[in-house]
Motif scaffolding. Structure first.
Motif, mmCIF file in Angstrom:
data_model
loop_
_atom_site.group_PDB
_atom_site.id
_atom_site.type_symbol
_atom_site.label_atom_id
_atom_site.label_comp_id
_atom_site.label_asym_id
_atom_site.label_seq_id
_atom_site.Cartn_x
_atom_site.Cartn_y
_atom_site.Cartn_z
ATOM 1 N N ALA A 259 47.856 110.779 23.431
ATOM 2 C CA ALA A 259 47.696 109.426 23.975
ATOM 3 C C ALA A 259 48.554 108.441 23.204
ATOM 4 N N SER A 260 48.993 107.413 23.889
ATOM 5 C CA SER A 260 49.764 106.342 23.251
ATOM 6 C C SER A 260 49.644 105.078 24.080
ATOM 7 N N SER A 261 49.779 103.959 23.394
ATOM 8 C CA SER A 261 49.994 102.711 24.119
ATOM 9 C C SER A 261 51.482 102.623 24.440
ATOM 10 N N VAL A 262 51.850 101.640 25.275
ATOM 11 C CA VAL A 262 53.259 101.386 25.586
ATOM 12 C C VAL A 262 53.488 99.878 25.487
ATOM 13 N N LYS A 263 54.470 99.473 24.702
ATOM 14 C CA LYS A 263 54.840 98.068 24.571
ATOM 15 C C LYS A 263 56.274 97.897 25.081
ATOM 16 N N VAL A 264 56.472 96.924 25.916
ATOM 17 C CA VAL A 264 57.785 96.736 26.515
ATOM 18 C C VAL A 264 58.802 96.298 25.463
ATOM 19 N N GLU A 265 60.007 96.867 25.565
ATOM 20 C CA GLU A 265 61.104 96.477 24.698
ATOM 21 C C GLU A 265 62.175 95.813 25.557
ATOM 22 N N SER A 266 62.596 94.624 25.157
ATOM 23 C CA SER A 266 63.546 93.846 25.954
ATOM 24 C C SER A 266 64.964 94.361 25.724
ATOM 25 N N ASP A 267 65.266 95.494 26.309
ATOM 26 C CA ASP A 267 66.508 96.212 26.096
ATOM 27 C C ASP A 267 67.471 95.931 27.246
ATOM 28 N N GLY A 268 68.507 95.125 26.980
ATOM 29 C CA GLY A 268 69.454 94.775 28.024
ATOM 30 C C GLY A 268 70.236 95.963 28.542
ATOM 31 N N SER A 269 70.440 96.987 27.705
ATOM 32 C CA SER A 269 71.154 98.189 28.162
ATOM 33 C C SER A 269 70.362 98.911 29.232
ATOM 34 N N ASN A 270 69.067 99.110 28.982
ATOM 35 C CA ASN A 270 68.226 99.752 29.998
ATOM 36 C C ASN A 270 68.100 98.871 31.236
ATOM 37 N N LEU A 271 68.017 97.561 31.024
ATOM 38 C CA LEU A 271 67.941 96.652 32.164
ATOM 39 C C LEU A 271 69.207 96.750 33.011
ATOM 40 N N GLY A 272 70.345 96.939 32.346
ATOM 41 C CA GLY A 272 71.589 97.123 33.088
ATOM 42 C C GLY A 272 71.574 98.388 33.933
ATOM 43 N N ILE A 273 70.995 99.473 33.392
ATOM 44 C CA ILE A 273 70.861 100.712 34.171
ATOM 45 C C ILE A 273 69.978 100.474 35.386
ATOM 46 N N ILE A 274 68.868 99.783 35.166
ATOM 47 C CA ILE A 274 67.951 99.478 36.276
ATOM 48 C C ILE A 274 68.666 98.641 37.332
ATOM 49 N N GLY A 275 69.454 97.674 36.885
ATOM 50 C CA GLY A 275 70.208 96.850 37.823
ATOM 51 C C GLY A 275 71.162 97.668 38.676
ATOM 52 N N ARG A 276 71.806 98.662 38.058
ATOM 53 C CA ARG A 276 72.719 99.512 38.816
ATOM 54 C C ARG A 276 71.966 100.398 39.806
ATOM 55 N N LEU A 277 70.776 100.860 39.428
ATOM 56 C CA LEU A 277 69.953 101.632 40.365
ATOM 57 C C LEU A 277 69.545 100.769 41.561
ATOM 58 N N ILE A 278 69.281 99.498 41.294
ATOM 59 C CA ILE A 278 68.917 98.579 42.375
ATOM 60 C C ILE A 278 70.109 98.374 43.308
ATOM 61 N N ASP A 279 71.280 98.114 42.740
ATOM 62 C CA ASP A 279 72.467 97.891 43.573
ATOM 63 C C ASP A 279 72.853 99.149 44.361
ATOM 64 N N ALA A 280 72.514 100.314 43.820
ATOM 65 C CA ALA A 280 72.827 101.568 44.516
ATOM 66 C C ALA A 280 71.814 101.886 45.617
ATOM 67 N N GLY A 281 70.736 101.109 45.677
ATOM 68 C CA GLY A 281 69.716 101.348 46.701
ATOM 69 C C GLY A 281 68.679 102.376 46.311
ATOM 70 N N ASP A 282 68.685 102.797 45.038
ATOM 71 C CA ASP A 282 67.720 103.805 44.590
ATOM 72 C C ASP A 282 66.393 103.192 44.160
ATOM 73 N N VAL A 283 66.393 101.914 43.869
ATOM 74 C CA VAL A 283 65.176 101.204 43.455
ATOM 75 C C VAL A 283 65.127 99.882 44.198
ATOM 76 N N ARG A 284 63.955 99.529 44.679
ATOM 77 C CA ARG A 284 63.786 98.256 45.370
ATOM 78 C C ARG A 284 62.837 97.348 44.604
ATOM 79 N N VAL A 285 62.937 96.068 44.872
ATOM 80 C CA VAL A 285 62.132 95.052 44.193
ATOM 81 C C VAL A 285 61.226 94.393 45.221
#
Length: 317
Positions: A259-285
């Motif tokens: 078991a573990s808790s999860v705390k969000v990390e404000s990582d712009g690199s990962n956010l950039g990956i997520i942004g590219r997944l969104i632009d590719a149509g693989d993730v929606r908001v």
């Protein structure tokens, strides 16, 4: 600048919309002209004196808001990758400074990414904190992959609707719990199994899973404790909302589970990956509703009511 101001902790209808000095960026921070700000449950919890209230008390009058999307006004320095005029989105460190419910905000450069071209500012503002929390839980910690069975509670919410999509994108078999009105919504996100928690007990409906991403905890119907009944021996339980089940670690250990808790990390690199997944149509908001800043009291009332599909967003400019 115009901003939502919390002068003292209490009911959310006591927040003010007023004028305050714009923040001054330091070092490699970025000054952003905020066009839209995402709303998260921790915002209202802090306003009413819970959440991170103790940490932000020295900042009163405090400005809530961890999510922003807007245009860069001041860059860290002349040759930096981020420059004035760039459209960006990211997470404000609103526990250490004033947040994003304002016309301007300072954001660490490493917490920013280019705004996805396919999204409006309002849609982009719904992404950072929720999507990064989901990413850290599903990808970073659970390491979602083919052959893995993952149960995600509250799969239609802000964090949940991203978690379902990330788990599916990386090949996992995804089960989730939602209310009846959201069953088809999460199926459209890729969920393989959907349990209407109001009519069915998930521990009775599902086979054993490898991972539980719990976005509820024991604050509702002992969801956390019951999750261990559907988790395989040696499986991983992830508790996300802080304080939602203080004894999760010992309870899981007693039953041979991790078991573990999860705390969000404000990582712009990962956010950039997520942004590219969104632009590719693989993730929606999913944005349930956009409120102008002047209607922040209505927005807070809806946020506190729970059962938001996706996110609520404040339009600042």
């Amino acid at each position: 600048m115009r901003a939502v101001l919390v002068r003292e902790f209490g009911p959310t209808d006591g927040v003010e919309i007023g004028e305050i000095e714009a923040p001054i960026k330091l070092g490699t921070e970025v000054l952003v002209d905020v066009h839209a700000a995402g709303m998260n449950p921790i915002d209202f919890k802090t306003v009413i004196g819970k959440g991170a209230a103790k940490a932000v008390e020295p900042l009163l009058p405090w400005i809530p808001g961890g999510d922003v999307a807007g245009i860069v006004a001041e860059a860290p320095y002349e040759a930096h990758d981020v420059q004035p005029g760039d459209a960006v989105f990211g997470a404000v460190n609103h526990w250490r400074t004033r947040g994003g419910y304002a016309e301007r905000a300072v954001v660490p450069s490493l917490a920013l990414a280019p705004k996805p071209e396919s999204l409006s500012f309002e849609e982009a503002a719904a992404v950072p904190c929720a999507a990064l929390t989901a990413w850290d839980a599903v990808v970073r910690v659970a390491k979602a992959r083919a052959g893995q069975r993952i149960l995600i509670h509250a799969g239609a919410g802000g964090v949940g609707h991203f978690a379902v999509q990330f788990a599916k994108y990386f090949g996992a078999h995804v089960a989730t719990t939602v209310s009846e009105r959201n069953v088809e919504f999460v199926r459209g996100l890729g969920a393989d199994e959907v349990v209407d928690y109001r009519s069915e007990r998930f521990e009775d409906a599902l086979q054993k899973v490898d991972v539980v991403v719990d976005l509820i905890g024991n604050v509702a119907d002992d969801t956390g404790t019951r999750s261990l009944d559907v988790l395989k021996h040696g499986g991983l339980y992830l508790n996300v909302p802080t304080g939602s089940w203080p004894d999760y670690a010992s309870a899981a250990a007693e039953r041979g589970m991790r078991a573990s808790s999860v705390k969000v990390e404000s990582d712009g690199s990962n956010l950039g990956i997520i942004g590219r997944l969104i632009d590719a149509g693989d993730v929606r908001v999913e944005v349930q509703r956009v409120y102008p800043l002047e209607r922040v009291h209505e927005a807070f009332a809806e946020l506190q009511g729970g059962h938001v599909r996706g996110k609520l967003v404040l339009q600042v400019r």
